[in-house]
Design a protein around this motif. Sequence first.
Motif, PDB file in Angstrom:
ATOM      1  N   VAL A  64       0.832  -1.201   0.000  1.00 44.33           N
ATOM      2  CA  VAL A  64       0.000   0.000   0.000  1.00 44.33           C
ATOM      3  C   VAL A  64       0.869   1.254   0.000  1.00 44.33           C
ATOM      4  O   VAL A  64       0.533   2.257  -0.638  1.00 44.33           O
ATOM      5  CB  VAL A  64      -0.974  -0.018   1.190  1.00 44.33           C
ATOM      6  CG1 VAL A  64      -1.788   1.274   1.244  1.00 44.33           C
ATOM      7  CG2 VAL A  64      -1.914  -1.220   1.100  1.00 44.33           C
ATOM      8  N   CYS A  65       1.994   1.205   0.704  1.00 42.81           N
ATOM      9  CA  CYS A  65       2.935   2.330   0.664  1.00 42.81           C
ATOM     10  C   CYS A  65       3.367   2.621  -0.766  1.00 42.81           C
ATOM     11  O   CYS A  65       3.483   3.780  -1.189  1.00 42.81           O
ATOM     12  CB  CYS A  65       4.175   2.026   1.510  1.00 42.81           C
ATOM     13  SG  CYS A  65       3.907   1.958   3.297  1.00 42.81           S
ATOM     14  N   VAL A  66       3.611   1.556  -1.526  1.00 42.66           N
ATOM     15  CA  VAL A  66       4.021   1.715  -2.927  1.00 42.66           C
ATOM     16  C   VAL A  66       2.899   2.345  -3.740  1.00 42.66           C
ATOM     17  O   VAL A  66       3.133   3.260  -4.548  1.00 42.66           O
ATOM     18  CB  VAL A  66       4.434   0.350  -3.517  1.00 42.66           C
ATOM     19  CG1 VAL A  66       4.646   0.459  -5.023  1.00 42.66           C
ATOM     20  CG2 VAL A  66       5.700  -0.157  -2.839  1.00 42.66           C
ATOM     21  N   ALA A  67       1.670   1.861  -3.554  1.00 41.23           N
ATOM     22  CA  ALA A  67       0.535   2.422  -4.282  1.00 41.23           C
ATOM     23  C   ALA A  67       0.349   3.897  -3.967  1.00 41.23           C
ATOM     24  O   ALA A  67       0.074   4.714  -4.857  1.00 41.23           O
ATOM     25  CB  ALA A  67      -0.740   1.652  -3.940  1.00 41.23           C
ATOM     26  N   ASP A  68       0.503   4.247  -2.696  1.00 43.51           N
ATOM     27  CA  ASP A  68       0.338   5.633  -2.265  1.00 43.51           C
ATOM     28  C   ASP A  68       1.415   6.527  -2.874  1.00 43.51           C
ATOM     29  O   ASP A  68       1.147   7.655  -3.279  1.00 43.51           O
ATOM     30  CB  ASP A  68       0.399   5.698  -0.738  1.00 43.51           C
ATOM     31  CG  ASP A  68       0.244   7.114  -0.198  1.00 43.51           C
ATOM     32  OD1 ASP A  68      -0.862   7.657  -0.294  1.00 43.51           O
ATOM     33  OD2 ASP A  68       1.246   7.666   0.296  1.00 43.51           O
ATOM     34  N   CYS A  95       7.262   4.885   5.792  1.00 44.75           N
ATOM     35  CA  CYS A  95       5.936   4.278   5.630  1.00 44.75           C
ATOM     36  C   CYS A  95       5.972   2.800   5.993  1.00 44.75           C
ATOM     37  O   CYS A  95       5.062   2.284   6.652  1.00 44.75           O
ATOM     38  CB  CYS A  95       5.468   4.468   4.191  1.00 44.75           C
ATOM     39  SG  CYS A  95       3.797   3.854   3.862  1.00 44.75           S
ATOM     40  N   VAL A  96       7.036   2.109   5.583  1.00 42.19           N
ATOM     41  CA  VAL A  96       7.163   0.683   5.894  1.00 42.19           C
ATOM     42  C   VAL A  96       7.479   0.481   7.373  1.00 42.19           C
ATOM     43  O   VAL A  96       6.856  -0.352   8.051  1.00 42.19           O
ATOM     44  CB  VAL A  96       8.247   0.039   5.009  1.00 42.19           C
ATOM     45  CG1 VAL A  96       8.553  -1.388   5.474  1.00 42.19           C
ATOM     46  CG2 VAL A  96       7.822   0.045   3.542  1.00 42.19           C
ATOM     47  N   ALA A  97       8.437   1.243   7.876  1.00 45.81           N
ATOM     48  CA  ALA A  97       8.862   1.072   9.267  1.00 45.81           C
ATOM     49  C   ALA A  97       7.747   1.438  10.252  1.00 45.81           C
ATOM     50  O   ALA A  97       7.565   0.767  11.278  1.00 45.81           O
ATOM     51  CB  ALA A  97      10.102   1.919   9.540  1.00 45.81           C
ATOM     52  N   ASP A  98       7.002   2.493   9.935  1.00 50.89           N
ATOM     53  CA  ASP A  98       5.936   2.957  10.829  1.00 50.89           C
ATOM     54  C   ASP A  98       4.619   2.211  10.608  1.00 50.89           C
ATOM     55  O   ASP A  98       3.668   2.430  11.358  1.00 50.89           O
ATOM     56  CB  ASP A  98       5.690   4.451  10.635  1.00 50.89           C
ATOM     57  CG  ASP A  98       6.897   5.298  11.010  1.00 50.89           C
ATOM     58  OD1 ASP A  98       7.770   4.795  11.752  1.00 50.89           O
ATOM     59  OD2 ASP A  98       6.974   6.455  10.546  1.00 50.89           O
ATOM     60  N   ARG A  99       4.580   1.382   9.564  1.00 55.59           N
ATOM     61  CA  ARG A  99       3.356   0.648   9.216  1.00 55.59           C
ATOM     62  C   ARG A  99       2.183   1.620   9.112  1.00 55.59           C
ATOM     63  O   ARG A  99       1.106   1.429   9.678  1.00 55.59           O
ATOM     64  CB  ARG A  99       3.105  -0.471  10.216  1.00 55.59           C
ATOM     65  CG  ARG A  99       4.216  -1.512  10.187  1.00 55.59           C
ATOM     66  CD  ARG A  99       4.142  -2.546  11.284  1.00 55.59           C
ATOM     67  NE  ARG A  99       3.014  -3.449  11.140  1.00 55.59           N
ATOM     68  CZ  ARG A  99       2.866  -4.566  11.840  1.00 55.59           C
ATOM     69  NH1 ARG A  99       3.797  -4.915  12.712  1.00 55.59           N
ATOM     70  NH2 ARG A  99       1.817  -5.328  11.666  1.00 55.59           N
TER      71      ARG A  99
END
Length: 257
Positions: free
Chosen positions: A148-152, A198-202
């Motif tokens: 989802v981070c990638v999509a955003d 974004c990944v680290a903070d989920r």
Amino acid sequence: MSDGNAQRQALADKIRQNHQRKARRRRSVATVLIVLIVVVALALLGWRQLRASEEDTGIAVPENATDDYGFTLTPELAGSEAVGTTPVDVQIFEDFLCPSCKAFHDESGPFLAEQVANGTVSITYHPFTFLLEASTDEYAQRAANAAVCVADDAGVAAYAAMHDLLLQNQPAEGGAGLSDDQLIAFATQAGAGDVTDCVADRTFTPWVERALEEGRAADVTTTPTVRIGGMNVVRSDNGTESIPGPEELQFAIEAAQ
């Protein structure tokens, strides 16, 4: 009272009664219209309050997502030059730790990619992360959040590329999944910029949880669930149902056109 007066009085009474009936009908129609307007207004207010509630409770909503918690890869977004009828939408509900999802992707992924390229279908990917306990580090949810981070950050085509990378490199159930560093590396490979925080903070974990709830509300009970034309597509062999292959998908796509 003379017969003439009686007739006139009867006619007047009849006219008055007709007017009263018409007035009652007009009032009834007006009441129904008012009720309908109120119902629509309340529905819109409820929807706005739900969206506001998501924002008020700190739920981050990713860019490029659909209202039903998915990401739709259209032929146009995939770079297709095919021009034709409106593509059939293929809905896929998946968990990135689900072995059957990887099997479906390995068998049918190339066929679906070809169908998108020739303008026949679009694909709506829905995260359905129910395998949280199947790893020691909630990998299913971390992987979904990373996608989802990638999509955003980079759009739906990049999400589709990340989706493919995650399934191609799926870890085994029961242990630790891919590390955050590995997820970030795949995100970069898929075309995203820096999604480290974004990944680290989920960041999108609450949204991913909502996507799971939305899927369950839509009667999704297993992964992968593949729907075309609102119907689940399965392979049936002697009464036993399993994940569909290209043949079943082709049949369902043609039926939906």
